[in-house]
Design a protein around this motif. Structure first.
Motif, PDB file in Angstrom:
ATOM      1  N   VAL A   1       0.831  -1.207   0.000  1.00 41.69           N
ATOM      2  CA  VAL A   1       0.000   0.000   0.000  1.00 41.69           C
ATOM      3  C   VAL A   1       0.862   1.252   0.000  1.00 41.69           C
ATOM      4  O   VAL A   1       0.574   2.236  -0.693  1.00 41.69           O
ATOM      5  N   ARG A   2       1.958   1.241   0.743  1.00 42.82           N
ATOM      6  CA  ARG A   2       2.850   2.403   0.783  1.00 42.82           C
ATOM      7  C   ARG A   2       3.472   2.668  -0.572  1.00 42.82           C
ATOM      8  O   ARG A   2       3.543   3.814  -1.027  1.00 42.82           O
ATOM      9  N   ASP A   3       3.923   1.601  -1.233  1.00 39.76           N
ATOM     10  CA  ASP A   3       4.508   1.776  -2.566  1.00 39.76           C
ATOM     11  C   ASP A   3       3.466   2.269  -3.562  1.00 39.76           C
ATOM     12  O   ASP A   3       3.761   3.103  -4.428  1.00 39.76           O
ATOM     13  N   SER A   4       2.236   1.742  -3.442  1.00 42.94           N
ATOM     14  CA  SER A   4       1.172   2.199  -4.340  1.00 42.94           C
ATOM     15  C   SER A   4       0.853   3.673  -4.099  1.00 42.94           C
ATOM     16  O   SER A   4       0.622   4.427  -5.044  1.00 42.94           O
ATOM     17  N   ALA A   5       0.859   4.085  -2.826  1.00 44.01           N
ATOM     18  CA  ALA A   5       0.595   5.487  -2.517  1.00 44.01           C
ATOM     19  C   ALA A   5       1.674   6.385  -3.107  1.00 44.01           C
ATOM     20  O   ALA A   5       1.381   7.468  -3.635  1.00 44.01           O
ATOM     21  N   ALA A   6       2.919   5.925  -3.052  1.00 43.78           N
ATOM     22  CA  ALA A   6       4.004   6.712  -3.651  1.00 43.78           C
ATOM     23  C   ALA A   6       3.834   6.806  -5.170  1.00 43.78           C
ATOM     24  O   ALA A   6       4.088   7.860  -5.778  1.00 43.78           O
ATOM     25  N   ALA A   7       3.377   5.705  -5.789  1.00 46.03           N
ATOM     26  CA  ALA A   7       3.154   5.730  -7.238  1.00 46.03           C
ATOM     27  C   ALA A   7       2.002   6.665  -7.595  1.00 46.03           C
ATOM     28  O   ALA A   7       2.064   7.400  -8.577  1.00 46.03           O
ATOM     29  N   TRP A   8       0.945   6.629  -6.769  1.00 48.84           N
ATOM     30  CA  TRP A   8      -0.175   7.534  -7.031  1.00 48.84           C
ATOM     31  C   TRP A   8       0.268   8.998  -6.933  1.00 48.84           C
ATOM     32  O   TRP A   8      -0.126   9.835  -7.753  1.00 48.84           O
ATOM     33  N   GLN A   9       1.070   9.306  -5.921  1.00 44.25           N
ATOM     34  CA  GLN A   9       1.555  10.678  -5.773  1.00 44.25           C
ATOM     35  C   GLN A   9       2.397  11.093  -6.972  1.00 44.25           C
ATOM     36  O   GLN A   9       2.344  12.243  -7.425  1.00 44.25           O
TER      37      GLN A   9
END
Length: 330
Positions: free
Chosen positions: A63-71
């Motif tokens: 989830v953290r990596d996905s959040a970074a990708a979304w940002q």
């Protein structure tokens, strides 16, 4: 009477062996016998706790990596949506919108999403074999943005609305910000769950240590009161529980790694399906990466070391209580 005498003889033999061990002579009888039912149950409990902790850590990492990708996507892409307008050629409108967008400074490219790609985007909701010509389906133009010097979105939006009938411009900031906030909340919840799992493991080890001491109470009391230091007794217990915890943590961590590998393999085998596309949009390719596997190894060591420290502190506390009871009785 015979049964009492036999138990006394067993206690005497165990104390003699432990005294020899305390003095430095090798012995085959540890204070905490290994391989008993309680030890096996503790291994299973620690394996389950470690498995849950590793799954939680892996999920948090995804989830953290996905959040970074979304940002990162916030500053990289925007979308032009064009709704069908009666009497207008959709392909001409798409080409016009792409040309207008490419004319703005800060826009690196504008890509029209073709019919097949549009049908595939709608497949999870409308099913396969969709003919978008039969439905008034909006079409999209993906605009790539220069992260260093983005265009003026308000001017670009106004120009598109004025020049292209049915056009609207979305820079994704509102939706992605909400998704990132949700991801951060999920990470916080995951870390809280991880802390609770570790706390439950510590409590389990405390009860197991007290149970082991209670089962060998007569031996520990005699050994302690003839002069054995608390460190010696605690060392015997922490060695046993460290080995037990390491076995359980290794099993639980290994199963968690196997789960992540299987899910990642499934994701890679189903890249072309709508379900995999939706899952990949939220969690990437389900690969926790080198950092995730390193985190699993750290959790295994952390559980083992934390068990050893907890056991040592529990034994020393129990021995102090034993000394206090002895002082009060005298």
């Amino acid at each position: 009477m015979n049964e009492v005498l036999e138990r006394l003889e067993l206690a005497r033999d165990a104390v003699f062996q432990l005294v020899e061990r305390w003095r430095g002579a090798p012995t085959q009888s540890p204070i905490v016998p290994g391989g008993n039912v309680a030890g096996t149950a503790l291994i299973i409990v620690i394996a389950i706790m470690t498995f849950l902790a590793c799954l939680t850590f892996g999920g948090v990492s995804l989830v953290r990596d996905s959040a970074a990708a979304w940002q990162s996507q916030i500053s990289k892409e925007a979308t032009i949506q064009i709704k069908p307008v009666e009497g207008e050629d959709m392909e001409a409108l798409l080409a016009r919108a792409a040309k207008i967008a490419e004319g703005f400074a800060g826009v690196t490219s504008a890509r029209i999403v073709d019919r097949d790609a549009t049908a595939r985007l709608l497949e999870p909701w409308l099913g396969s074999g969709l003919d978008i010509e039969e439905l008034p389906v909006p079409r999209l133009v993906v605009v790539s943005i220069d992260e260093e010097s983005p265009p003026d979105f308000d001017i670009l939006r106004a120009e598109l609305v004025r020049s292209v009938p049915g056009a609207s411009f979305d820079d994704h900031r509102t939706w992605v910000d909400r998704l990132v906030s949700m991801a951060r909340t999920t990470v916080l919840i995951g870390m809280s769950v991880l802390a609770l799992v570790i706390a439950a493991t510590v409590l389990t080890v405390i009860f197991a240590t007290r149970g082991a001491m209670a089962g060998n109470d007569h031996i520990i009391e005699v050994l302690h009161f003839i002069g054995a230091e608390a460190r010696f007794v605690a060392r015997e217990f922490e060695r046993h529980f460290f080995r037990t915890a390491f076995k359980g943590a290794l099993c639980g961590g290994g199963v968690a790694v196997l789960v992540f590998l299987m899910v990642s393999w499934w994701s890679s085998r189903n890249l072309a399906t709508p379900e995999a596309d939706q899952a990949a949009a939220l969690f990437g390719n389900f690969a926790i990466g080198r950092g995730g596997y390193l985190g699993v190894a750290i959790i295994i060591l952390l559980v083992s070391i934390l068990t050893m420290i907890t056991t040592r502190l529990t034994v020393i506390t129990q021995l102090k209580e034993m000394d206090s009871r002895g002082s009060e009785s005298s």
